[in-house]
Design a protein around this motif. Sequence first.
Motif, PDB file in Angstrom:
ATOM      1  N   LEU A  19      17.521 -10.854 -22.241  1.00  8.42           N
ATOM      2  CA  LEU A  19      17.195 -11.544 -20.991  1.00  8.42           C
ATOM      3  C   LEU A  19      18.148 -12.720 -20.763  1.00  8.42           C
ATOM      4  O   LEU A  19      18.621 -12.933 -19.639  1.00  8.42           O
ATOM      5  N   LEU A  22      21.577 -11.298 -19.770  1.00 14.48           N
ATOM      6  CA  LEU A  22      21.578 -10.794 -18.388  1.00 14.48           C
ATOM      7  C   LEU A  22      21.577 -11.950 -17.385  1.00 14.48           C
ATOM      8  O   LEU A  22      22.261 -11.904 -16.362  1.00 14.48           O
ATOM      9  N   ALA A  23      20.800 -12.991 -17.698  1.00 16.23           N
ATOM     10  CA  ALA A  23      20.747 -14.163 -16.811  1.00 16.23           C
ATOM     11  C   ALA A  23      22.124 -14.834 -16.735  1.00 16.23           C
ATOM     12  O   ALA A  23      22.596 -15.183 -15.649  1.00 16.23           O
ATOM     13  N   SER A  26      24.581 -12.577 -14.831  1.00 20.07           N
ATOM     14  CA  SER A  26      24.280 -12.600 -13.391  1.00 20.07           C
ATOM     15  C   SER A  26      24.794 -13.885 -12.764  1.00 20.07           C
ATOM     16  O   SER A  26      25.382 -13.868 -11.677  1.00 20.07           O
TER      17      SER A  26
ATOM     18  N   LEU B 124      16.377  -9.775 -11.532  1.00 18.45           N
ATOM     19  CA  LEU B 124      16.399 -10.154 -12.948  1.00 18.45           C
ATOM     20  C   LEU B 124      15.580 -11.418 -13.157  1.00 18.45           C
ATOM     21  O   LEU B 124      15.603 -12.313 -12.312  1.00 18.45           O
ATOM     22  N   PRO B 125      14.883 -11.507 -14.319  1.00 10.77           N
ATOM     23  CA  PRO B 125      14.133 -12.721 -14.612  1.00 10.77           C
ATOM     24  C   PRO B 125      15.076 -13.930 -14.635  1.00 10.77           C
ATOM     25  O   PRO B 125      16.199 -13.821 -15.124  1.00 10.77           O
ATOM     26  N   LEU B 126      14.652 -15.028 -14.139  1.00 10.87           N
ATOM     27  CA  LEU B 126      15.375 -16.309 -14.108  1.00 10.87           C
ATOM     28  C   LEU B 126      16.530 -16.335 -13.100  1.00 10.87           C
ATOM     29  O   LEU B 126      17.070 -17.375 -12.797  1.00 10.87           O
ATOM     30  N   VAL B 127      16.935 -15.188 -12.595  1.00  8.80           N
ATOM     31  CA  VAL B 127      18.107 -15.124 -11.721  1.00  8.80           C
ATOM     32  C   VAL B 127      17.727 -14.773 -10.282  1.00  8.80           C
ATOM     33  O   VAL B 127      18.188 -15.396  -9.337  1.00  8.80           O
ATOM     34  N   VAL B 130      19.899  -9.279  -7.433  1.00  9.47           N
ATOM     35  CA  VAL B 130      21.345  -9.096  -7.591  1.00  9.47           C
ATOM     36  C   VAL B 130      21.763  -7.921  -6.715  1.00  9.47           C
ATOM     37  O   VAL B 130      21.106  -6.890  -6.712  1.00  9.47           O
ATOM     38  N   LEU B 233      14.677  -2.849 -15.287  1.00  8.56           N
ATOM     39  CA  LEU B 233      14.760  -3.777 -16.418  1.00  8.56           C
ATOM     40  C   LEU B 233      13.551  -3.644 -17.349  1.00  8.56           C
ATOM     41  O   LEU B 233      13.699  -3.661 -18.575  1.00  8.56           O
TER      42      LEU B 233
END
Lengths: 82, 328
Positions: A19, A22-23, A26, B124-127, B130, B233
């Motif tokens: 995670l 990926l963060a 991104s 996406l988590p935290l983002v 996308v 995900l």
Amino acid sequence: MRTLPVMLLLITVSWISLLAMLAAISAIILPLVSGVEARLLASVLRLLLSLTLFATWLAWIFELARYALIRLSREAGKGEQR
Amino acid sequence: MLEQLISLTVLCFLFSLLLTRVFSSRVRSRRLIGVDVHKPHRPLVPKIGGVAMLISYSVCVLTLFIWGGGSQRLWILLFSPLIASLIGLLEDVREMNPILKPLLLLTPALPILLFSDYSPYPQLPLVGTVRLTIIYPILILAAFTVIINAINSVDVLNGSLAVSSIPVLVVLTVLSWMRGEALNAVAASIAAASVLGFLRFNWCPARIFAGNSGSNFVGAVITSIAITSRLELATLVALLPHILNEYFILVSIGGLRSGKTFATRPITVVRGLIAASRDPRGPLTLVRLATSSSPMNEAEVSKALGLLAAYSSFLAFVTYLLGGGRST
């Protein structure tokens, strides 16, 4: 079964780092895919950095699993000697 | 839709149970028989349990098509697993080139791409969201071959495929339902029921194997549901044990090679127990890791793999709650 907690820990560490990776990727690559980043050199660097981060994550997970295997095997070996 | 989910799940379980039983006792063709190498007497076991799962799943999806008024989505959920399973059956009856196989496994993605039933905006988590409009179709193609091979890599012991894939299918049922993708929830539930029916005859000592047709079927169902439900995900997290296992093998052996060509096996069988290989050149696998401290019997290792899958499925649920699921 002493290996199960180790395997559960491996999955947990993989999950958290996946995670986080990926963060980070991104955040790095978002300006590129959304068209905000127009400079070619900066775009290439962002792409390279993302790929490096992904490769580092893959290498880290594999080394972690190998370390777990070596430690467990050594402990088992010591147990057999006793 | 809840009554369809319950009734078709029960129907699929019973149908799979019946078909697996018939296949396990009737199939005698030499091409469709495998050797149970982890048993002292090395018994011969039919390896087409996947066909029983595929038939029971397909019949129930077709019933849902008639009962639910028909939907383009159901064609995807029918044809992707069908194509993947047939490729697996081909591999079961004749050895396939390890390079050709991943290429062929791109084809189960075609129904999703042809019907354009995907959204290239993963969250996406935290983002957050996308945008991946260009790369997403390529990722769909890659997802099928990666996930199918990952599922295939855990199908090494009696019951290991079933116990490690049922938790993933259950969490996909729950998450699809929560997202309002009722058809996908029913399909995931039906698939879980077909695998559960198969498990009855695949548990130690196995009377039938899933074969490549079975692992390909399970992999294609999971991938189709993940993409069409927009649960990419969460599914990736649920499949962490499977994907890590496949990745460890690939790195250990240095690329795509058939398992039969390994110089050193990751495990050995000692007095009916599975023991990890002490050879440092042996491939790193989850089964080797599980048995590294002491030898275990086959059922114990399968249970450990099932527990890992249940735990990663729980993490998938947490990932979804963190924002890994999408609202659109």
